[in-house]
Design a protein around this motif. Structure first.
Motif, mmCIF file in Angstrom:
data_model
loop_
_atom_site.group_PDB
_atom_site.id
_atom_site.type_symbol
_atom_site.label_atom_id
_atom_site.label_comp_id
_atom_site.label_asym_id
_atom_site.label_seq_id
_atom_site.Cartn_x
_atom_site.Cartn_y
_atom_site.Cartn_z
ATOM 1 N N LEU A 278 39.033 48.042 40.489
ATOM 2 C CA LEU A 278 39.699 47.345 39.395
ATOM 3 C C LEU A 278 39.943 45.874 39.731
ATOM 4 O O LEU A 278 39.963 45.022 38.838
ATOM 5 N N ALA A 279 40.118 45.572 41.013
ATOM 6 C CA ALA A 279 40.240 44.164 41.415
ATOM 7 C C ALA A 279 38.913 43.439 41.219
ATOM 8 O O ALA A 279 38.882 42.249 40.865
ATOM 9 N N VAL A 280 37.807 44.146 41.441
ATOM 10 C CA VAL A 280 36.473 43.572 41.241
ATOM 11 C C VAL A 280 36.183 43.383 39.759
ATOM 12 O O VAL A 280 35.487 42.445 39.356
ATOM 13 N N GLU A 447 44.535 41.570 42.185
ATOM 14 C CA GLU A 447 43.498 40.537 42.281
ATOM 15 C C GLU A 447 42.916 40.495 43.682
ATOM 16 O O GLU A 447 43.623 40.768 44.665
ATOM 17 N N LEU A 448 41.646 40.170 43.772
ATOM 18 C CA LEU A 448 41.043 39.923 45.079
ATOM 19 C C LEU A 448 41.646 38.674 45.688
ATOM 20 O O LEU A 448 41.876 37.680 44.983
ATOM 21 N N VAL A 449 41.906 38.691 46.969
ATOM 22 C CA VAL A 449 42.416 37.505 47.664
ATOM 23 C C VAL A 449 41.245 36.639 48.079
ATOM 24 O O VAL A 449 40.353 37.084 48.813
ATOM 25 N N VAL A 450 41.211 35.391 47.593
ATOM 26 C CA VAL A 450 40.139 34.453 47.919
ATOM 27 C C VAL A 450 40.475 33.746 49.225
ATOM 28 O O VAL A 450 41.516 33.092 49.334
ATOM 29 N N ASP A 451 39.623 33.904 50.204
ATOM 30 C CA ASP A 451 39.835 33.270 51.496
ATOM 31 C C ASP A 451 39.715 31.753 51.367
ATOM 32 O O ASP A 451 38.872 31.233 50.630
ATOM 33 N N LYS A 492 39.590 45.691 56.378
ATOM 34 C CA LYS A 492 40.429 44.865 55.517
ATOM 35 C C LYS A 492 39.634 44.332 54.324
ATOM 36 O O LYS A 492 38.551 43.768 54.473
ATOM 37 N N MET A 493 40.169 44.555 53.135
ATOM 38 C CA MET A 493 39.681 43.921 51.918
ATOM 39 C C MET A 493 40.928 43.587 51.104
ATOM 40 O O MET A 493 41.341 44.336 50.222
ATOM 41 N N PRO A 494 41.568 42.449 51.404
ATOM 42 C CA PRO A 494 42.888 42.171 50.844
ATOM 43 C C PRO A 494 42.892 41.996 49.328
ATOM 44 O O PRO A 494 42.018 41.338 48.752
ATOM 45 N N ILE A 495 43.881 42.616 48.714
ATOM 46 C CA ILE A 495 44.165 42.421 47.293
ATOM 47 C C ILE A 495 45.615 42.007 47.165
ATOM 48 O O ILE A 495 46.418 42.207 48.077
ATOM 49 N N GLN A 496 45.951 41.418 46.035
ATOM 50 C CA GLN A 496 47.332 40.959 45.829
ATOM 51 C C GLN A 496 47.845 41.436 44.475
ATOM 52 O O GLN A 496 47.127 41.379 43.476
ATOM 53 N N LEU A 497 49.087 41.920 44.462
ATOM 54 C CA LEU A 497 49.727 42.282 43.218
ATOM 55 C C LEU A 497 50.283 41.029 42.554
ATOM 56 O O LEU A 497 50.884 40.184 43.225
#
Length: 501
Positions: A278-280, A447-451, A492-497
């Motif tokens: 769902l983040a993707v 959301e996906l965390v953008v490095d 690790k595949m960080p997502i953020q609420l």
């Protein structure tokens, strides 16, 4: 056989190369039939001349025989006992406990600025909390994962309940192959940790058993028992209450472990993959939230009901999201069946085939659930698919579950198994997973965390940086997935609420 652990990555390709959805491998050790044909799969689950080859599942018997490793009349007895403790009277408890655990988990995530680096670590714990509280009378909360949690260990234990369980699951091969008495003497951290985890989990399960035994007469008289009560009553000589043969002490502990393991690993990993998918795909996330807003309105979580809200959501877009997640990233990559007599199968083209006795049949779930002749792929070019490493995430589309097929029916799927041996916990897992998505996505988006390095490489173009992050996530949703007892994303595949406006 070496190919078995690669079926997730291979997908449907081996069948495309052979020009058939079923083929047979011949070897001096016997024949093996591979299939992803839904018509043959359904027969493998239902015809009486095909059985589960329980010998290949003995590694579950760390303590004793379980519902997952026995056959025939013994299996029927185990099934009766487990099903008795999984009665539908507990469904409202699952619904309420999942909502509570999800809300308190969100509060825990706030301590990390709502960034979740490895979703599986948290969703598996949440699933364990729910099953532990509702079915094992052992409430758990998120304070157990604080940095000083070891200071809260009960006397005589070296690991918390959840850590002991997780370590045993990770160490099943060690515990199955090596003598228990040798584990603590071997100069390897893995064997020593396995020894500690096994001993501590044994003590925790014996405490769960003793808690029920201390009031056994009262428990036996209950019309509706939870799972631990059902198993313990069945293992207590001289206590009636169900039409089942008594379980040995080894089987009592074995079934406690098996149901704890199966009950949280599958749901926890499914929820982790669902969050990442769902983040993707934020457009699917918005469709999910639209349904939640329409169904729940401004009602508080305490007013959400399993009687009214759950059926509407499970049969709507929310359920479609979960079904599609279990299709693209199903927990089991394959299951085995064995012919105990010559058996005639009819494939999807109506052609009959006779399979000899003692043929091991491998149902390739990874191929079946990604078979382009069954599941229409998205209109994505070959070049673009190659760029994304032919990830299963490319064709993630919940909407396919809301459209009728040619005959008004959807393709046959079996994420919880099929036939007599299908998962008895299916209604509870579905209730838990819907309740989790409802509670989280009603108020938050992921959301996906953008490095920062990707943003710099994109020259500050935030849209381009997100697209690159998304493409990398899609590749990793194939390349970094680890097939084990269940399918997992451990890296690790960080997502953020993000709080919804």
């Amino acid at each position: 056989m070496a190919l078995l652990w690669k079926v997730w990555y291979a997908g449907h390709q081996p069948f495309e190369e052979n020009g058939s959805d079923t083929f047979c491998l011949a070897s001096p050790n016997g024949n093996m039939l591979w299939t992803c044909d839904p018509a043959i799969v359904k027969q493998l689950f239902t015809v009486p001349t095909v059985q589960l080859p329980v010998d290949v599942l003995r590694f579950y018997d760390i303590w004793g025989p379980t519902i997952g490793s026995v056959e025939g009349e013994e299996w029927k007895n185990h099934r009766k006992i487990i099903s008795y403790g999984l009665n539908s009277i507990n469904l409202p408890g699952v619904w309420k406990e999942t909502i509570h655990q999800t809300r308190t988990l969100i509060s825990r995530w706030e301590e990390d600025n709502f960034v979740v680096e490895v979703a599986k670590e948290w969703t598996s714990r949440l699933a364990l909390h729910v099953i532990s509280s509702v079915f094992f009378d052992h409430p758990m909360d998120w304070s157990e994962y604080e940095t000083d949690s070891n200071s809260k260990l009960p006397g005589g234990f070296q690991m918390t309940f959840d850590h002991a369980l997780f370590h045993v699951i990770e160490s099943m091969a060690i515990l199955f192959m090596l003598p228990r008495k040798l584990l603590r003497f071997l100069p390897f951290k893995a064997t020593q940790q396995a020894d500690i985890a096994f001993k501590d989990l044994t003590k925790y399960m014996k405490e769960l058993r003793q808690k029920a035994k201390d009031k056994i007469e009262e428990v036996a008289a209950k019309r509706h028992k939870n799972l631990v009560e059902s198993i313990v009553v069945a293992g207590t000589p001289g206590i009636s209450g169900m039409d089942a043969k008594p379980l040995s002490e080894e089987s009592v502990l074995g079934n406690l472990y098996f149901t704890l393991m199966a009950g949280h690993e599958t749901a926890g990993n499914t929820l982790a993959f669902t969050l990442l998918l769902l983040a993707v795909y934020p457009e699917y996330q918005r469709s999910l939230q639209k349904e939640l807003d329409e169904q729940l309105g401004d009602r508080k979580p305490e007013k959400w009901t399993i009687e009214k809200d759950y059926p509407a959501l499970q049969n709507g877009y929310t359920g479609a999201v979960l079904k599609e997640s279990m299709r693209t990233h199903n927990m089991a990559q394959f299951v085995f069946r064995l012919t105990v007599a010559p058996t005639i199968f009819q494939d999807s083209n109506g052609v009959e085939h006779t399979v000899p006795v003692d043929t091991m049949c491998m149902i390739n779930i990874a191929a079946a659930f990604n078979n382009p002749s069954t599941w229409t792929p998205k209109d994505v070019s070959i070049t673009r698919r190659a760029e994304l490493h032919h990830s299963q995430a490319i064709d993630f589309d919940p909407c396919r579950w809301l459209a009728n097929g040619e005959n008004g029916e959807l393709p046959f799927t079996w994420p919880f198994g099929y036939g007599l041996r299908k998962c008895p916990g299916k209604p509870f897992a579905e209730t838990e997973m819907v309740a989790f998505l409802v509670t989280l996505f009603k108020d938050y988006s992921v959301e996906l965390v953008v490095d920062e390095k990707i943003l710099v490489a994109s020259r500050g173009d935030s849209k381009l940086a997100w697209e690159r992050t998304r493409d990398d996530a899609m590749r990793r949703l194939k390349d970094d997935v680890e097939p084990n007892l269940t399918l997992q994303m451990l890296k690790k595949m960080p997502i953020q609420l993000v709080k919804r406006e």
